[in-house]
Design a protein around this motif. Sequence first.
Motif, PDB file in Angstrom:
ATOM      1  N   LEU A 116      -4.358   3.145  58.694  1.00  0.00           N
ATOM      2  CA  LEU A 116      -4.478   3.299  59.976  1.00  0.00           C
ATOM      3  C   LEU A 116      -3.684   2.079  60.840  1.00  0.00           C
ATOM      4  O   LEU A 116      -3.336   2.396  61.667  1.00  0.00           O
ATOM      5  N   PHE A 117      -3.870   0.803  60.092  1.00  0.00           N
ATOM      6  CA  PHE A 117      -3.176  -0.352  60.529  1.00  0.00           C
ATOM      7  C   PHE A 117      -1.754  -0.358  60.302  1.00  0.00           C
ATOM      8  O   PHE A 117      -1.204  -1.174  60.746  1.00  0.00           O
ATOM      9  N   GLY A 118      -1.157   0.424  59.309  1.00  0.00           N
ATOM     10  CA  GLY A 118       0.192   0.429  58.998  1.00  0.00           C
ATOM     11  C   GLY A 118       0.786  -0.736  58.405  1.00  0.00           C
ATOM     12  O   GLY A 118       1.490  -1.398  58.579  1.00  0.00           O
ATOM     13  N   VAL A 119      -0.447  -1.288  57.396  1.00  0.00           N
ATOM     14  CA  VAL A 119      -0.269  -2.536  56.444  1.00  0.00           C
ATOM     15  C   VAL A 119      -0.135  -1.967  55.009  1.00  0.00           C
ATOM     16  O   VAL A 119      -0.651  -1.045  54.755  1.00  0.00           O
ATOM     17  N   PRO A 120       0.418  -3.100  54.038  1.00  0.00           N
ATOM     18  CA  PRO A 120       0.398  -2.656  52.612  1.00  0.00           C
ATOM     19  C   PRO A 120      -1.010  -2.433  52.157  1.00  0.00           C
ATOM     20  O   PRO A 120      -1.488  -3.166  52.658  1.00  0.00           O
ATOM     21  N   GLU A 121      -1.143  -1.533  51.197  1.00  0.00           N
ATOM     22  CA  GLU A 121      -2.534  -1.502  50.503  1.00  0.00           C
ATOM     23  C   GLU A 121      -2.546  -3.069  49.773  1.00  0.00           C
ATOM     24  O   GLU A 121      -3.758  -3.196  49.908  1.00  0.00           O
ATOM     25  N   SER A 122      -1.614  -3.503  49.549  1.00  0.00           N
ATOM     26  CA  SER A 122      -1.930  -5.080  48.960  1.00  0.00           C
ATOM     27  C   SER A 122      -2.802  -5.961  49.793  1.00  0.00           C
ATOM     28  O   SER A 122      -3.285  -6.930  49.262  1.00  0.00           O
ATOM     29  N   ASP A 123      -2.707  -5.664  51.108  1.00  0.00           N
ATOM     30  CA  ASP A 123      -3.655  -6.560  52.156  1.00  0.00           C
ATOM     31  C   ASP A 123      -5.063  -6.067  51.951  1.00  0.00           C
ATOM     32  O   ASP A 123      -5.913  -6.680  52.552  1.00  0.00           O
TER      33      ASP A 123
END
Length: 417
Positions: free
Chosen positions: A163-170
Amino acid sequence: MLRPQAKAIDLNGKPDLKDPDLYLHEQHHEAFRRLRAEEPVYWNPEADGPGFWAVTRYDDIEAVSKNPKLFSSAKHNGGHRIFNENEIGGNDTDASMISMDPPAHAGYRRMVTPGFVPKRISNMEERIRARVTRLLDAMPKTGEAEFISAVAAALPIEVLAELFGVPESDGPKLFEWSNATVGEDDPELRVSDEYMQKCIMEMAGYAAGLWQQRLETPGDDLISMLAHSKIGGEAMNFPTYIGTFILLVVAGNETTRNSISGGLLALSENPGERQKLLDDPSLIPSAVQEIVRWVSPVLHMRRTATEDTELRGQKIRKGDKVVMWYASGNRDEAQWADPYRFDVARYAAPGVPAQIGFGVGQHFCLGSRLAELQLTILFEELLRRFPDINVSGPIRRLRSNFIYGIKEMPVSYTPEG
Ligand code: HEM
């Protein structure tokens, strides 16, 4: 200032609903049962505050939540938690929508609503199923796992990252910050005030970085929506953005995680109900509603009376805190003949009262469809692949009067060949 820790008070045999140990030791349902019968609008004194009205019946929760003019969520009146949000710093300009009243609330809610419309959520189905499949593929071949870290926590965090458009590693960072935000009463999560302060600073810095990046390069994600939307021609102010970011991290995460874990616990404790789902998986959407009713992962939300008024004959004064206990409303005998029965087919029948685990009225959970979709797919895949999965040892609960959570839950299952 940090969110204050709840202090318990001895009420001579009457329940202190603010005491996090009540939920840790799973004694709240008995306390709520007594209150609904004897004092449905109950005055709960506080060791460290003026006290609050505890609203425990379904109808009264609905009446309070649908009347924001009389029962306010606004930060300047105290906000949505039992402690006063306006006393821990900031003012209305840094409140998120959950601590706003109409008409301001509607404008902010409209900013993020496009991220949750039915079409957009149903478009996520395939990707959610792929995530679930990957998590279940990774379940240990030993047939023993710790379910929270393996599945229940991992799935909502990955979906939030999308949803945030950030990498899963975050994901692990979002997980840690979210735990710290709701964990003020759990010594394992609020290790120290310094640690909590560090988490808040990190989360705000991370959110600020995303804001800048999406202002410059907008995408199709929630952060871009927030960074570029306008209210009355004005952009969202930065402190409100930070508040909204934190709201989404917590709301999108703790709740779904604890519905997944609480749902599996309920199925383990009710093998006949599990069998019904194995025999007829089309009951799973009904089971999802029953799981949210049964678990009530958000235990309460608070409002503040803006005028002198009355609720079920009880006089309430202007300025009094009014706390709606969803966990109680969801077991109200006046709504269901058998509220203490976990019944996966309950919502397959017509005319059954809606559960109120997602709240009622203007603040009704914005992420309910997304949560329902995750829960439905998770239980479809989990029961198909591990039909005998069971809780196999003692669970460890979160110490909180706000989120009814599970921190650790061992499971055993027959591994796939
Ligand atoms: C089973 C899962 C969930 C439960 C039980 C739940 C519960 C709730 C409740 C009770 C409220 C009402 C607050 C009030 O009346 O003051 C609420 C609001 C909200 N929820 Fe959820 N929630 C869940 C999942 C999610 C998810 C997945 C998201 C987003 C990713 C989300 C985002 C929100 C937001 C943004 C609000 C504030 C809405 C407003 O103030 O207008 N929730 N949720």
